[in-house]
Write an enzyme that holds these catalytic residues in place. Structure first.
Site, short mmCIF file in Angstrom:
data_model
loop_
_atom_site.label_atom_id
_atom_site.label_comp_id
_atom_site.label_asym_id
_atom_site.label_seq_id
_atom_site.Cartn_x
_atom_site.Cartn_y
_atom_site.Cartn_z
CD GLU A 13 -2.90 1.18 2.33
OE1 GLU A 13 -4.07 1.55 2.14
OE2 GLU A 13 -2.46 0.85 3.43
N GLY A 50 3.15 1.61 11.17
CA GLY A 50 2.78 0.83 12.34
C GLY A 50 2.37 -0.59 11.97
CB ALA A 51 0.08 -2.56 11.46
CG MET A 52 -0.06 -3.35 4.65
SD MET A 52 -1.07 -1.91 4.23
CE MET A 52 -2.28 -2.70 3.16
CD GLU A 53 -4.95 -1.61 5.49
OE1 GLU A 53 -5.46 -0.82 4.67
OE2 GLU A 53 -3.99 -1.30 6.22
CG ASN A 54 -0.78 -7.02 3.83
OD1 ASN A 54 -0.69 -6.16 2.97
ND2 ASN A 54 0.12 -7.18 4.79
CD GLU A 87 -5.51 3.83 6.73
OE1 GLU A 87 -5.69 3.59 7.94
OE2 GLU A 87 -4.91 3.06 5.97
CG HIS A 116 -5.94 1.26 12.60
ND1 HIS A 116 -6.33 2.57 12.65
CD2 HIS A 116 -5.49 1.07 11.34
CE1 HIS A 116 -6.12 3.14 11.49
NE2 HIS A 116 -5.61 2.25 10.66
CD GLU A 117 -3.33 -2.05 10.65
OE1 GLU A 117 -3.71 -2.28 9.48
OE2 GLU A 117 -2.90 -0.93 11.03
#
Length: 948
Positions: free
Chosen positions: A188, A322-326, A381, A358-359
């Protein structure tokens, strides 16, 4: 296009025959018509003109399914790939335009879908490149027929990326000192094209069948569960993963690593796993507990089952955000997922829980329903940030996230009250512009206007609206208007009985939108919050029983007497859902302010009125006349007349109004005097936060008399509450956060009792060889005091390199940046640039922390100016890291000399073609700082003299 050839390309062409295509549904895409005429030609590549000249892909061809086989070689750090894309042709064309960046394409073949099982050879496609647009065109020897499906088979290879985007290399050091390599992805917003040629836009949703080749000592993970493993010649293993649901390219993910996991199964049967490097496996247990709770909450709240059979959460050693929501394979920075009870503070626990919340929210908002284009990234987001509040409140009420959420809105207001802000929904076309959309406006303002809407509609109606939205647009793309229509029409299609609103048995839901006898259209109201930038200022004047209301655009650092004032105000107005309470009633009164001015008639005389109840609204309030004086008296007499959130809101509003020239600094400071009697931790921290900010501003400018008096005032005024703090991890989360902040501030102000206790604990810890377990909430303070001696600093750096806890490493690194020795700070920057002891992922935070230190501000700023091109080799131009570095090293300046320096530097970047929106924000911030000092320095000086 720069790429590297591999000596031995693995023979994966055989997959064309072996892999079976599964039946999938065709996909409707909002595309662009193919251009005709001479304007259609752009710069020549491969000696031929490129047939498409827009940044966005045409809609003539759409993907149905990708069969992707990837083999990363972790020894040579290269990877090879073969993909087969089933496409549907919507219009006759000879070109297939898709994205590719940094990939060496060795073969591209076209097969008619119906000829797959025959022995007919495929037709070679000519590959044309347009590097500036990160696109390739595959030219067919004959016209592709509209309405037909084809298979495109592409072989490619590249080097694993060195940064944090695409398919990249990450390393970690095991406890035995060995450096181990893993390969992981982060796509992303526009980096899937760095890993495989694809239609890399969110509306080109497709199914993905992923196959990964690996060595036996590694494991492979992807979005879906593994369905089989095949042993190949030479000892390699090939993992085949189930076909994904229909999704966007930026959510595809795969990892080759040697990680260990903990597992659990949710009540609905989802297999949930947390992965980390073997030495950090023991820190995965809290994340597992939290993820199970939160996933189960979301399934119930959204009334939609998580659509995949498994969900993996993976702690990646090198990760920029912080993170990625794959979908099904969420990747995290280690400090956002791992929790070490020995070194993680109360704030760390809240952070990990928030990021997981969040993710997981993204699995619905973003993954199931995706914004049509990046201009509406806030639909992903802003919702995920807002759902942190909803989900963590419900599952971990003891973390008191409602109080923390106030800070989310304060952050949004800070940015949005500058003219350099932007609308929540904002045009973005290039990859740079798209990356810049991932900012506090999209995340935090997005969340805060959703909170306001929830309060306006009621929790039940709001929840019903978002369920309607998610169900209606599942596996599809949506835009702003789709959300508002779903919110307004909160029943299923069959439930409508009239107009745009549906009725329940008891009353029409449309009455929810009716205040003061006027029905408010949701879309009309919310467009004033998403399609224009800025935040409103509501001016309230009480005249007997009448309240006179006025709205303006709230701007910091620009005043009514300024020539640009009128122009910056014109055409701005909002539909503001106001809430207020009065001295005569606890009832929350509501009114929609839809015009520039309005009046409200109160029932009888009132001693006071307070707008924006519990700060559920996104607006600033100014009480004209003697309004603020009355509030100050009330707080002095009985501050509990207002809720603790209202008290935080009043303090915040007062100091914001000072920056806008609406309120004197004396008045705002007078308002804080009652704080010595304040019982709410969050209110105390808010008031102290402003005093601390002024202290640092004075210290950085070396205004020594005011610095000293501020220090004396804080230590005198708050001595009782400072002395009351225990050096422990006891109490509520709120108590623990107050303890961390107060002790850190007291030691920074050289309060003798604080310094003595911290030195005592540091000596014991150092004497134990770093094995003594100190309370986690005071670690940062103890380490920071210990770092002031050369021996302590050197010992901390050694412990930093040995620690297996990311939470502890963060605290040590911050402590190291507080040293007043420039050579120590220079050493840290050198280590950050080398990327071994201090990982490159931490360089932005490191420079920000050093710039916070008065001794380090000039050092960090000069380093960035001299090493800009080297920083761009480590981070993409508009990346979160680069923006953090720019803001962190410049936005605290408050002198004209520094403003000119920064302007000059930004101008040189523009001349190099590096144009960033964040530079406007910084220049406006510095200008605001300069004006604040000029207007308020004498007031601050005199107020302190009068109050000491």
């Amino acid at each position: 296009m720069h790429a590297f050839a591999m000596a031995s390309l693995c023979r994966i062409c055989s997959l064309v025959v072996v892999l079976q295509l599964l039946h999938v549904y065709s996909l409707g895409i909002y595309g662009f018509k193919h251009q005709t005429g001479k304007d259609n030609v752009t710069s020549p590549t491969n000696g031929k003109p490129f047939p498409w000249n827009k940044m966005r892909l045409p809609g003539m061809v759409v993907p149905i399914q990708y069969d992707l086989c990837v083999h990363p070689n972790l020894t040579t750090v290269h990877f090879t790939g073969l993909e087969r894309i089933e496409i549907f042709v919507r219009e006759h064309t000879r070109f297939i335009i898709l994205h590719s960046k940094g990939l060496e394409i060795t073969s591209a073949v076209l097969l008619p879908k119906d000829d797959l099982g025959s022995s007919k050879p495929g037709k070679q496609l000519q590959v044309l490149e347009h590097p500036a647009h990160e696109q390739i065109a595959l030219q067919a020897p004959e016209v592709l027929t509209a309405g037909q499906r084809y298979l495109v088979v592409i072989e490619f290879h590249a080097r694993l990326a060195d940064g944090f985007d695409g398919f990249y290399k990450s390393t970690y050091k095991a406890r035995d000192g060995e450096t181990r390599i893993i390969a992981t992805t982060d796509f992303e917003p526009t980096s899937a094209r760095m890993a495989f040629p694809c239609f890399d836009e969110p509306s080109f949703k497709a199914n993905f069948a992923i196959t990964i080749r690996r060595e036996r000592k590694h494991i492979a993970l992807s979005n879906m569960p593994k369905i089989k493993t095949i042993e190949l010649e030479g000892g390699l293993l090939e993992d085949h993963f189930d076909v994904t649901v229909k999704m966007s390219t930026y959510l595809v993910a795969y990892i080759v690593c040697d990680f260990k996991s903990v597992q659990a199964t949710t009540s609905s049967g989802i297999k949930l796993s947390i992965y980390a490097s073997p030495d950090k496996w023991s820190q995965t247990h809290y994340a597992l507990e939290a993820a199970v709770k939160l996933l189960e909450f979301y399934e119930k709240y959204f009334d939609i089952s998580f659509p995949l059979p498994k969900l993996d959460l993976v702690a990646i050693p090198d990760f920029q955000s912080g993170a990625m929501e794959n979908w099904g394979l969420i990747t995290y920075r280690e400090t956002s997922l791992l929790y070490d009870p020995k070194t993680s503070s109360a704030f760390d626990k809240l952070w990990v829980t928030r990021v997981i919340g969040h993710e997981l929210a993204h699995q619905w908002f973003g993954n199931l329903v995706t914004m049509e284009w990046w201009n509406d990234i806030w639909l992903n987001e802003g919702f995920a940030r807002f759902m942190e509040l909803v989900s963590v409140s419900a599952t971990y009420s003891e973390l008191q996230i409602e109080d923390y959420f106030l800070n989310v809105c304060f952050g949004a207001i800070s940015r949005d009250s500058l003219n350099s802000s932007h609308p929540i929904s904002n045009p973005a076309e290039t990859p740079t512009q798209i990356k810049e959309m991932f900012d506090t406006v999209s995340y935090d303002k997005g969340a805060c206007i959703l909170k306001m809407l929830q309060d306006f509609l009621s929790e039940a109606v709001f929840q019903k609206g978002i369920i309607h939205y998610l169900k209606k647009y599942s596996y599809r793309n949506a835009k702003n208007d789709d959300l508002w229509n779903s919110m307004a029409n909160t029943c299923s299609e069959s439930d409508f009985s009239s107009g745009n609103f549906c009725y329940t048995a008891s009353r029409p839901l449309s009455s929810t939108f009716s205040h003061m006898g006027k029905r408010t259209e949701i879309e009309e109201m919310m467009n004033t919050w998403t399609l224009q930038k800025g935040i409103p200022l509501v001016l309230v004047k009480c005249e007997g029983n009448t309240l006179r209301l006025r709205q303006e655009r709230f701007l910091k650092g620009v005043f009514e007497e300024d020539p640009e004032w009128a122009n910056l105000q014109s055409r701005y107005f909002w539909h503001i859902p106001l809430t207020y309470v009065t001295s005569s009633s606890n009832t929350v009164h509501r009114h929609i302010l839809k015009t520039k001015t309005d009046t409200l008639e109160l029932e009888g005389e009132v001693a006071w009125v307070k707008f924006n109840v519990d700060m559920n609204g996104y607006y600033i309030v100014h009480y004209e006349g003697n309004g603020w004086d009355n509030i100050i008296k009330l707080l002095d007499q009985n501050h509990t007349l207002f809720s603790h959130k209202d008290r935080v809101n009043l303090i915040h509003n007062a100091f914001q109004l000072v920056s806008a020239g609406r309120l004197s600094l004396d008045t705002a400071l007078d308002l804080t005097r009652y704080l010595r009697r304040e019982s709410s931790n969050v209110v105390l921290l808010q008031g102290l936060g402003y005093l601390e900010m002024f202290y640092h501003m004075m210290e950085r400018r070396n205004i020594s008399d005011v610095t000293e008096n501020l220090k004396r005032y804080i230590l005198q005024h708050f001595k009782p509450v400072i002395d009351k703090q225990t050096w422990s991890d006891e109490g509520s989360v709120s108590d623990r956060m107050l303890r961390s902040a107060l002790l850190e501030l007291a030691c920074e102000l050289q309060y003798p009792r604080c310094i003595q206790k911290a030195n005592e604990l540091f000596s014991k810890w150092m004497g134990s060889g770093g094995t003594l377990n100190l309370p986690a909430d005071v670690l940062k303070t103890v380490y920071s005091v210990g770092a002031q001696s050369i021996a302590g600093w050197n010992y901390l750096l050694k412990q930093y390199s040995l620690s297996m806890s990311g939470a502890e490493k963060n605290k040590i690194l911050y402590a190291l940046t507080t040293s007043r020795h420039c050579e120590k700070l220079t050493k840290l920057i050198e280590l950050g640039m080398e990327g071994e002891v201090i990982k490159t992922q931490d360089l932005a935070a490191l420079l920000n922390a050093i710039a916070r230190n008065p001794e380090g501000q000039g050092l960090a700023w000069n380093f960035v100016r001299k090493n800009w091109n080297n920083l761009l080799k480590k981070f993409e131009l508009a990346s979160f890291s680069i923006r953090t570095i720019i803001v962190g090293t410049t936005s605290r300046f408050s002198s004209k000399d520094k403003l000119e320096e920064v302007k000059h530097f930004f101008k040189s970047l523009e001349d190099q073609g590096s144009e960033l929106k964040i530079t406007e924000v910084v220049l406006e911030t510095i200008t605001k700082n300069i004006r604040w000092l000029k207007r308020n320095l004498n007031s601050l000086r005199n107020w302190l003299l009068n109050n000491l």
